[in-house]
Design a protein around this motif. Structure first.
Motif: not given
Length: 329
Positions: A132-139
């Motif tokens: 989830g964190l990686l997905s948010a930072l690579r939006r």
């Protein structure tokens, strides 16, 4: 804080009382005769009547329920036909099938469920929060789209299908691991860990999809707040913004939901335990329902209720500790 905790515990006691009443009511609506099941197919009517009297099934539902509550808080004596067995409080009754004290049965099965729940917790926090964190930072990039597809696929896959796929791929096709057979932790810790690996992955990956979505939405919401833009405007590095400020707003929901889910897992992951042959509370509950063993069903459901209710209280306290803006009322 003390007043809040006592208030929540009082509400939890009422919920558990209502839960026990509901379980008793559903049991008496279910078809089947527990005395016949406990006695066996070759018993004649006289023997069945004797077993029914020993089990206390001749009494009314309200009398049996009153005896159950008395056993929980005080303890009670049970007649086995040839002797009297003392069941100390908290007494959840004697199994109709094995004459074993349900409290003892629960304590024997609890370590298997606890090991499954805690191992799955680690998996879903590491995989779910990290994804989830990686997905948010690579939006907006390809990484987010790939992770979103994987998350949706995991969400729509039933846990028993995921477990069967892992068994076929890891054990049958790749032969990286033998088919798991539960080994108690006290007997062989190394074999216990290897045999619990696939159950942990099955339950953890299934739950991690929810935490990936929750972490992504919480992180994006926090990154859009005014104080984050202010930090960036003052030249604070992106790593410091994310680790020191953005995660602080994203962690509380994850902590709260994790505590509640852990309570449900301690209640028994029925499908996972049945699939991998883990002798935990979920499998015990399933066997009790199939055999119409009321004390086992009620005892396991009560333990499940206690775990869920206490997890809810712990979740509220952890949420307040993680986010001081929360006001307990």
């Amino acid at each position: 804080m003390t007043r809040y905790v006592l208030k929540r515990l009082a509400g939890a006691a009422l919920v558990l009382l209502a839960l026990s009443v509901l379980v008793y009511a559903l049991f008496y609506l279910a078809p089947g005769d527990p005395a016949r099941l406990a006695c066996g197919e070759r018993c004649n009517p006289r023997q069945i009547a004797q077993v029914r009297e020993q089990l206390g099934l001749n009494e009314g539902v309200f009398a049996q329920y009153a005896h159950f509550l008395h056993g929980v808080f005080v303890g009670r004596d049970y007649s086995t036909g040839t002797s009297v067995v003392r069941c100390d409080a908290p007494c959840l009754g004697l199994s109709y099938q094995s004459d074993q004290q349900v409290t003892q049965l629960v304590l024997e099965r609890l370590p298997a469920t606890a090991s499954l729940a805690l191992g799955a917790l680690v998996v879903w926090l590491v995989v779910g929060v990290g994804t989830g964190l990686l997905s948010a930072l690579r939006r907006g990039g390809p990484t987010e789209r790939i992770l979103t597809v994987l998350t949706l696929a995991a969400t729509g896959t039933p846990v028993f299908i995921l477990g069967l796929l892992l068994l076929m791929v890891v054990c049958a096709y790749l032969q990286w691991l033998p088919f798991p057979t539960y080994v108690p932790l006290g007997e062989n810790p190394e074999q216990w860990a290897w045999n619990m690996l696939l159950p942990w992955l099955t339950l953890g990956l299934f739950e991690s999809a929810k935490y990936a979505r929750l972490t992504r939405s919480s992180t994006l919401e926090t990154l859009a707040e005014d104080h984050i833009r202010t930090f960036r405007a003052y030249g604070v590095g992106e790593r410091a913004v994310v680790t020191r400020h953005a995660l602080r707003g994203a962690v509380p929901p994850v902590v709260a939901v994790s505590a509640v889910d852990l309570g449900y897992m301690f209640g028994g992951a029925v499908l996972t335990e049945s699939l991998f042959g883990i002798p935990g509370l979920g499998k015990t509950l399933l066997d009790g329902v199939r055999e119409i063993d009321l004390p086992v069903v009620v005892g396991v459901v009560m333990v499940m209720g206690v775990a869920v209710v206490l997890a809810g209280v712990v979740a509220d306290l952890l949420y307040a500790a993680a986010d001081r803006r929360v006001v307990l009322t």
